[in-house]
Scaffold this active site. Structure first.
Site, PDB file in Angstrom:
ATOM      1  CE  LYS A  63      -4.170  -2.144   1.576  1.00 14.14           C
ATOM      2  NZ  LYS A  63      -4.657  -2.924   2.700  1.00 14.14           N
TER       3      LYS A  63
ATOM      4  CE  LYS B 167      -7.352  -9.973  -3.345  1.00 12.31           C
ATOM      5  NZ  LYS B 167      -7.230  -8.764  -2.604  1.00 12.31           N
TER       6      LYS B 167
ATOM      7  CE  LYS C 108     -13.506  -3.872  -1.571  1.00 15.93           C
ATOM      8  NZ  LYS C 108     -14.180  -5.073  -1.086  1.00 15.93           N
TER       9      LYS C 108
HETATM   10  P1  ADP Z   1     -10.503  -6.358  -1.906  1.00 18.73           P
HETATM   11  O1  ADP Z   1      -9.289  -7.196  -2.090  1.00 18.73           O
HETATM   12  O2  ADP Z   1     -11.390  -6.382  -3.062  1.00 18.73           O
HETATM   13  O3  ADP Z   1     -10.205  -4.982  -1.407  1.00 18.73           O
HETATM   14  P2  ADP Z   1     -11.099  -7.034   0.778  1.00 18.73           P
HETATM   15  O4  ADP Z   1      -9.648  -6.819   1.035  1.00 18.73           O
HETATM   16  O5  ADP Z   1     -12.075  -6.122   1.415  1.00 18.73           O
HETATM   17  O6  ADP Z   1     -11.337  -7.067  -0.776  1.00 18.73           O
HETATM   18  O7  ADP Z   1     -11.436  -8.535   1.185  1.00 18.73           O
HETATM   19  C1  ADP Z   1     -12.487  -8.963   1.992  1.00 18.73           C
HETATM   20  C2  ADP Z   1     -12.445 -10.467   2.151  1.00 18.73           C
HETATM   21  O8  ADP Z   1     -12.540 -11.081   0.865  1.00 18.73           O
HETATM   22  C3  ADP Z   1     -11.152 -10.999   2.757  1.00 18.73           C
HETATM   23  O9  ADP Z   1     -11.452 -12.110   3.585  1.00 18.73           O
HETATM   24  C4  ADP Z   1     -10.357 -11.426   1.586  1.00 18.73           C
HETATM   25  O10 ADP Z   1      -9.464 -12.466   1.902  1.00 18.73           O
HETATM   26  C5  ADP Z   1     -11.429 -11.908   0.637  1.00 18.73           C
HETATM   27  N1  ADP Z   1     -10.988 -11.743  -0.761  1.00 18.73           N
HETATM   28  C6  ADP Z   1     -10.883 -10.584  -1.464  1.00 18.73           C
HETATM   29  N2  ADP Z   1     -10.460 -10.807  -2.724  1.00 18.73           N
HETATM   30  C7  ADP Z   1     -10.294 -12.144  -2.825  1.00 18.73           C
HETATM   31  C8  ADP Z   1      -9.874 -13.019  -3.880  1.00 18.73           C
HETATM   32  N3  ADP Z   1      -9.585 -12.555  -5.081  1.00 18.73           N
HETATM   33  N4  ADP Z   1      -9.832 -14.331  -3.627  1.00 18.73           N
HETATM   34  C9  ADP Z   1     -10.153 -14.823  -2.408  1.00 18.73           C
HETATM   35  N5  ADP Z   1     -10.553 -14.072  -1.376  1.00 18.73           N
HETATM   36  C10 ADP Z   1     -10.627 -12.751  -1.560  1.00 18.73           C
END
Ligand code: ADP
Ligand code: TRP
Length: 329
Positions: free
Chosen positions: A111, A194, A197
């Site tokens: 980040k 991956k 968002k």
């Molecule tokens: P983002 O990565 O979209 O910002 P978050 O960090 O808010 O999403 O993730 C929220 C939850 O969703 C966490 O438990 C995270 O491990 C899971 N998660 C997010 N993206 C993925 C992915 N591509 N594959 C598996 N789990 C994910």
């Protein structure tokens, strides 16, 4: 019965990664555990949402949780900022979190690299707040996707450190949990690792059919295999991984055989994948729209969730204060 805690940041619409990495497990776990699922709005402040957006984002994730089948009759659903006890525990845990270890976490480094103008202390201490979220309910299990492994490892470390320092067994050491035993990583369709968002490659639960088709048809592919049974390059492997997650096994096998015999037509595969995603997301999408307009229901769910979460959190905090040595006069 285990105590389970997990949360998702309120920074955008939920996507297939969130669903298959986290929410699918929430829905299973709520049936037979003491579950706390929250919306991490404090965590979302690291990226400075405008005051107008903040509430809209929380509301959106809440409606999406409910539409996916997280059930307020079975689990405690709450908004993080409704539970001030978490902030107090975060403050206390910060005293035993060291700069070096926080600076070394990959998510912080990532980040900081991506947004060098906004390397705030909240970002640095993100794992401490996440640990407070988890241990405030003395959770044993935390359903999260693979990308959260390191944050969870930090939470385990902080819980252990507190127990050792105060010679107590107050905090169980929380374990990451996945029903399948494997930690899912839902890939993006832009050839990158991956779906996320912040990666800007997400297929969201709220996306309509047209948008889903458009996103899937744009997925990165190549000119096709040239040798029988050849290893798939990353972008193609990602397409298959997503199909493995959302489609029937027969469908996956059909296209996999076509790939192995060099007869694959990516256009057909994408069309099928888009249809399967639409089939999966459409009913959820309808429910999101329905629930979003039901203010009274959302108010009731969050008020009840807040009360239950605060009751659990204040019990833990009472013990924590006692162990640290706070006493009333
Ligand atoms: P983002 O990565 O979209 O910002 P978050 O960090 O808010 O999403 O993730 C929220 C939850 O969703 C966490 O438990 C995270 O491990 C899971 N998660 C997010 N993206 C993925 C992915 N591509 N594959 C598996 N789990 C994910
Ligand atoms: N860090 C998690 C994410 O980015 C969200 C989160 C905050 C969380 N607190 C948590 C997840 C506690 C599990 C438990 O997705």
């Amino acid at each position: 019965m285990n105590t389970v805690v997990s949360g998702i940041r309120s920074t955008g619409n939920l996507h297939l990664g969130n669903y298959f990495g986290a929410i699918k497990n929430f829905i299973e776990m709520q049936k037979s555990n003491n579950c706390f699922f929250f919306i991490a709005d404090w965590h979302s402040l690291t990226t400075h949402p405008t005051p107008g957006d903040l509430h809209i984002n929380v509301r959106r994730v809440l409606a999406e949780y409910l539409a996916c089948g997280i059930d307020p009759e079975q689990a405690t659903i709450y908004v993080q900022s409704d539970v001030p006890e978490i902030a107090e525990l975060y403050l206390l845990m910060n005293m035993n979190a060291y700069l070096g270890e926080l600076e070394r976490t990959t998510s912080f480094k990532d980040k900081a690299r991506k947004s060098p103008d906004n390397v705030n202390a909240g970002l640095l201490t993100y794992p401490v707040l996440m640990a407070a979220d988890i241990i405030i309910h003395r959770a044993q299990q935390v359903p999260v996707g693979k990308d959260q492994e390191q944050n969870l490892e930090m939470a385990r470390k902080f819980a252990r450190r507190f127990n050792t320092m105060y010679k107590s067994e107050l905090f169980p050491i929380p374990k990451p949990f996945s029903f399948t035993g494997e930690f899912v990583k839902v890939p993006g369709l832009d050839g990158s690792g991956k779906m996320g968002k912040s990666e800007g490659n997400a297929i969201c639960l709220i996306d309509d059919e047209k948008l889903i088709r458009k996103k899937v048809m744009k997925a990165v592919t190549d000119s096709g295999p040239t040798e029988m049974n050849q290893t798939k390059p990353e972008a193609i492997e990602n397409l298959f991984t997503l199909m493995d997650i959302v489609s029937e096994k027969d469908t996956y096998d059909f296209f996999n055989d076509k790939y192995n015999s060099c007869e694959i037509r990516y256009g057909d595969m994408k069309k099928q994948l888009a249809e399967d995603i639409v089939k999966f997301t459409s009913p959820i999408r309808e429910k999101i729209i329905d629930i979003s307009s039901n203010d009274e229901y959302l108010r009731k769910v969050t008020a009840e969730g807040r009360d239950k979460a605060r009751a659990s959190a204040s019990e833990t905090l009472k013990e924590v204060r006692k162990l640290i040595g706070f006493k009333s006069f």
